[in-house]
Design an enzyme around this catalytic site. Structure first.
Site, PDB file in Angstrom:
ATOM      1  N   ASN A  19       9.606 -15.721 -49.791  1.00  0.00           N
ATOM      2  CA  ASN A  19       9.082 -14.566 -50.530  1.00  0.00           C
ATOM      3  C   ASN A  19       8.266 -15.128 -51.689  1.00  0.00           C
ATOM      4  O   ASN A  19       8.825 -15.623 -52.659  1.00  0.00           O
ATOM      5  CB  ASN A  19      10.261 -13.718 -51.035  1.00  0.00           C
ATOM      6  CG  ASN A  19       9.822 -12.659 -52.025  1.00  0.00           C
ATOM      7  OD1 ASN A  19       8.637 -12.325 -52.119  1.00  0.00           O
ATOM      8  ND2 ASN A  19      10.779 -12.119 -52.777  1.00  0.00           N
ATOM      9  N   TRP A  20       6.945 -15.036 -51.556  1.00  0.00           N
ATOM     10  CA  TRP A  20       6.083 -15.680 -52.557  1.00  0.00           C
ATOM     11  C   TRP A  20       5.963 -14.872 -53.848  1.00  0.00           C
ATOM     12  O   TRP A  20       5.377 -15.349 -54.812  1.00  0.00           O
ATOM     13  CB  TRP A  20       4.690 -15.915 -51.972  1.00  0.00           C
ATOM     14  CG  TRP A  20       4.653 -16.930 -50.876  1.00  0.00           C
ATOM     15  CD1 TRP A  20       5.711 -17.650 -50.382  1.00  0.00           C
ATOM     16  CD2 TRP A  20       3.501 -17.359 -50.143  1.00  0.00           C
ATOM     17  NE1 TRP A  20       5.277 -18.495 -49.382  1.00  0.00           N
ATOM     18  CE2 TRP A  20       3.927 -18.334 -49.220  1.00  0.00           C
ATOM     19  CE3 TRP A  20       2.153 -17.015 -50.171  1.00  0.00           C
ATOM     20  CZ2 TRP A  20       3.041 -18.971 -48.347  1.00  0.00           C
ATOM     21  CZ3 TRP A  20       1.267 -17.634 -49.301  1.00  0.00           C
ATOM     22  CH2 TRP A  20       1.710 -18.607 -48.395  1.00  0.00           C
ATOM     23  N   LYS A  21       6.444 -13.639 -53.807  1.00  0.00           N
ATOM     24  CA  LYS A  21       6.315 -12.758 -54.986  1.00  0.00           C
ATOM     25  C   LYS A  21       4.846 -12.728 -55.438  1.00  0.00           C
ATOM     26  O   LYS A  21       3.957 -12.784 -54.597  1.00  0.00           O
ATOM     27  CB  LYS A  21       7.273 -13.216 -56.097  1.00  0.00           C
ATOM     28  CG  LYS A  21       8.697 -13.388 -55.571  1.00  0.00           C
ATOM     29  CD  LYS A  21       9.724 -13.565 -56.647  1.00  0.00           C
ATOM     30  CE  LYS A  21      11.094 -13.749 -55.993  1.00  0.00           C
ATOM     31  NZ  LYS A  21      12.176 -13.799 -56.947  1.00  0.00           N
ATOM     32  N   HIS A 109      13.677  -4.994 -52.711  1.00  0.00           N
ATOM     33  CA  HIS A 109      13.974  -6.211 -53.472  1.00  0.00           C
ATOM     34  C   HIS A 109      14.440  -5.805 -54.872  1.00  0.00           C
ATOM     35  O   HIS A 109      13.946  -4.828 -55.432  1.00  0.00           O
ATOM     36  CB  HIS A 109      12.728  -7.094 -53.556  1.00  0.00           C
ATOM     37  CG  HIS A 109      13.029  -8.454 -54.122  1.00  0.00           C
ATOM     38  ND1 HIS A 109      13.187  -8.663 -55.474  1.00  0.00           N
ATOM     39  CD2 HIS A 109      13.236  -9.645 -53.518  1.00  0.00           C
ATOM     40  CE1 HIS A 109      13.477  -9.943 -55.665  1.00  0.00           C
ATOM     41  NE2 HIS A 109      13.517 -10.560 -54.502  1.00  0.00           N
ATOM     42  N   GLU A 111      13.778  -6.866 -57.677  1.00  0.00           N
ATOM     43  CA  GLU A 111      12.703  -6.765 -58.676  1.00  0.00           C
ATOM     44  C   GLU A 111      11.989  -5.424 -58.561  1.00  0.00           C
ATOM     45  O   GLU A 111      11.516  -4.861 -59.541  1.00  0.00           O
ATOM     46  CB  GLU A 111      11.729  -7.945 -58.519  1.00  0.00           C
ATOM     47  CG  GLU A 111      12.364  -9.232 -59.040  1.00  0.00           C
ATOM     48  CD  GLU A 111      11.881 -10.503 -58.375  1.00  0.00           C
ATOM     49  OE1 GLU A 111      10.844 -10.472 -57.691  1.00  0.00           O
ATOM     50  OE2 GLU A 111      12.567 -11.539 -58.545  1.00  0.00           O
ATOM     51  N   GLU A 179      21.275 -10.565 -51.925  1.00  0.00           N
ATOM     52  CA  GLU A 179      20.740 -11.318 -53.053  1.00  0.00           C
ATOM     53  C   GLU A 179      21.412 -10.866 -54.349  1.00  0.00           C
ATOM     54  O   GLU A 179      21.005  -9.858 -54.938  1.00  0.00           O
ATOM     55  CB  GLU A 179      19.228 -11.075 -53.179  1.00  0.00           C
ATOM     56  CG  GLU A 179      18.443 -11.513 -51.967  1.00  0.00           C
ATOM     57  CD  GLU A 179      16.992 -11.824 -52.328  1.00  0.00           C
ATOM     58  OE1 GLU A 179      16.560 -12.945 -52.028  1.00  0.00           O
ATOM     59  OE2 GLU A 179      16.321 -10.971 -52.929  1.00  0.00           O
ATOM     60  N   GLY A 185      16.273 -16.647 -59.146  1.00  0.00           N
ATOM     61  CA  GLY A 185      15.435 -17.375 -60.096  1.00  0.00           C
ATOM     62  C   GLY A 185      16.199 -18.000 -61.256  1.00  0.00           C
ATOM     63  O   GLY A 185      15.599 -18.397 -62.256  1.00  0.00           O
ATOM     64  N   SER A 220      18.157 -18.407 -55.562  1.00  0.00           N
ATOM     65  CA  SER A 220      18.186 -19.827 -55.912  1.00  0.00           C
ATOM     66  C   SER A 220      18.512 -20.747 -54.739  1.00  0.00           C
ATOM     67  O   SER A 220      19.151 -21.792 -54.916  1.00  0.00           O
ATOM     68  CB  SER A 220      19.157 -20.085 -57.082  1.00  0.00           C
ATOM     69  OG  SER A 220      18.692 -19.422 -58.243  1.00  0.00           O
ATOM     70  N   GLY A 241      12.749 -17.615 -52.726  1.00  0.00           N
ATOM     71  CA  GLY A 241      11.651 -17.306 -53.639  1.00  0.00           C
ATOM     72  C   GLY A 241      10.976 -18.576 -54.118  1.00  0.00           C
ATOM     73  O   GLY A 241      10.181 -19.191 -53.410  1.00  0.00           O
ATOM     74  N   GLY A 242      11.311 -18.998 -55.330  1.00  0.00           N
ATOM     75  CA  GLY A 242      10.653 -20.130 -55.985  1.00  0.00           C
ATOM     76  C   GLY A 242      10.471 -21.362 -55.100  1.00  0.00           C
ATOM     77  O   GLY A 242       9.382 -21.956 -55.072  1.00  0.00           O
TER      78      GLY A 242
HETATM   79  P1  PGA Z   1      14.653 -17.289 -55.822  1.00  0.00           P
HETATM   80  O1  PGA Z   1      14.258 -15.807 -55.375  1.00  0.00           O
HETATM   81  O2  PGA Z   1      14.825 -18.099 -54.578  1.00  0.00           O
HETATM   82  O3  PGA Z   1      13.497 -17.755 -56.665  1.00  0.00           O
HETATM   83  O4  PGA Z   1      15.933 -17.178 -56.596  1.00  0.00           O
HETATM   84  C1  PGA Z   1      14.825 -15.211 -54.238  1.00  0.00           C
HETATM   85  C2  PGA Z   1      14.304 -13.824 -54.058  1.00  0.00           C
HETATM   86  O5  PGA Z   1      14.062 -13.119 -55.054  1.00  0.00           O
HETATM   87  O6  PGA Z   1      14.096 -13.379 -52.917  1.00  0.00           O
END
Ligand code: PGA
Length: 258
Positions: A19-21, A109, A111, A179, A185, A220, A241-242
């Protein structure tokens, strides 16, 4: 080193999604996907379904490189509007995404729930729109630290799942991502046992269909911890994500058994 042969996941193939956000322009996206493809071979894709979810602006370029190079990489989007079309300035419909060969859409998600006010009812409408357009919803659920500390994680997550699938008879075409919000993150993760327990709650909430649905852990995930999560039979993959932004890092996550 994980003994993958000891796991029994029935017919649930591993699925690892980046997930590149709000990262990577369309030019970056082309490079990242190409570099990723150099690092993966057919045997990897046979073992793991690999997906990337770039921002909307990079989808067309990502589609072009995936199709031109015939890459077995699944293209995903990070959100979709629930309506087919209409006066919704700034929004993107599921059918527009399907036309770009998008295969899955991340829905709900944390966010989006936190910064854009998405609730279970909206998530439910989006899930239905994504299914109607022939794509796979990847539904995200998870608790805040406060909920975890109150020991209410199971009830909370079960409620999110019930809300997301309201009115959907066949949930086997969905994917769920557990999640925990406090793990996204932050570099913090639940124990693999705790993650597996919550995923089992999701399976139970889905009833008899639960054992057929793919479930991911997210929060994470990196190349150093992915194998521990994947060692749990109930965890079918990861939403990253990251650590998915860099193709070297993401390729090592995909090849978690090495
Ligand atoms: P993260 O994000 O791996 O950077 O913690 C995961 C996500 O939000 O899907």
């Amino acid at each position: 080193m994980v003994d993958v042969d000891e796991r029994s996941r029935e017919n649930r193939k591993d699925l690892i999604i980046g997930n590149w956000k709000m990262h990577h322009t369309h030019l970056d996206a082309i490079q990242v996907i190409q570099k990723l493809s150099y690092r993966l071979d057919l045997a990897d894709y046979e073992r793991v379904d690999v997906g990337v979810a770039p921002p909307f602006t990079a989808l067309r370029s990502a589609q072009t490189v995936i199709e031109a190079d015939r890459l077995p990489i699944l293209l995903g989007a990070q959100d979709a509007h629930f309506a087919e079309s209409g006066a919704f300035t700034g929004e993107i419909s599921a059918s527009m995404l399907a036309k770009l060969s998008v295969r899955f859409v991340i829905v709900g998600h944390s966010e989006r729930r936190e910064h854009f006010g998405e609730d279970d009812a909206l998530v439910n409408k989006k899930v239905k729109a994504v299914l109607a357009a022939g794509m796979t919803p990847v539904v995200c659920v998870g608790e805040t630290l406060e909920i975890r500390e109150r020991d209410e994680t199971s009830t909370w997550v079960a409620g999110q799942v019930t809300g997301a699938i309201r009115g959907i008879e066949d949930a086997t075409n969905l994917v769920f991502a557990y999640e925990p919000i406090w793990a996204i993150g932050t570099g913090r993760t639940p124990s693999t046992a705790d993650a597996a327990d919550v995923i089992d709650v999701i399976r139970e909430t889905l009833g008899p269909q639960g054992s057929h649905v793919r479930m991911l852990y997210g929060g994470s995930v990196n190349a150093g911890n992915v194998a521990d999560f994947m060692a749990k039979n109930t965890i079918d993959g990861a939403l990253v994500g990251g650590a998915s932004l860099d193709p070297d890092s993401f390729a090592s996550i995909v090849r978690y058994w090495i």
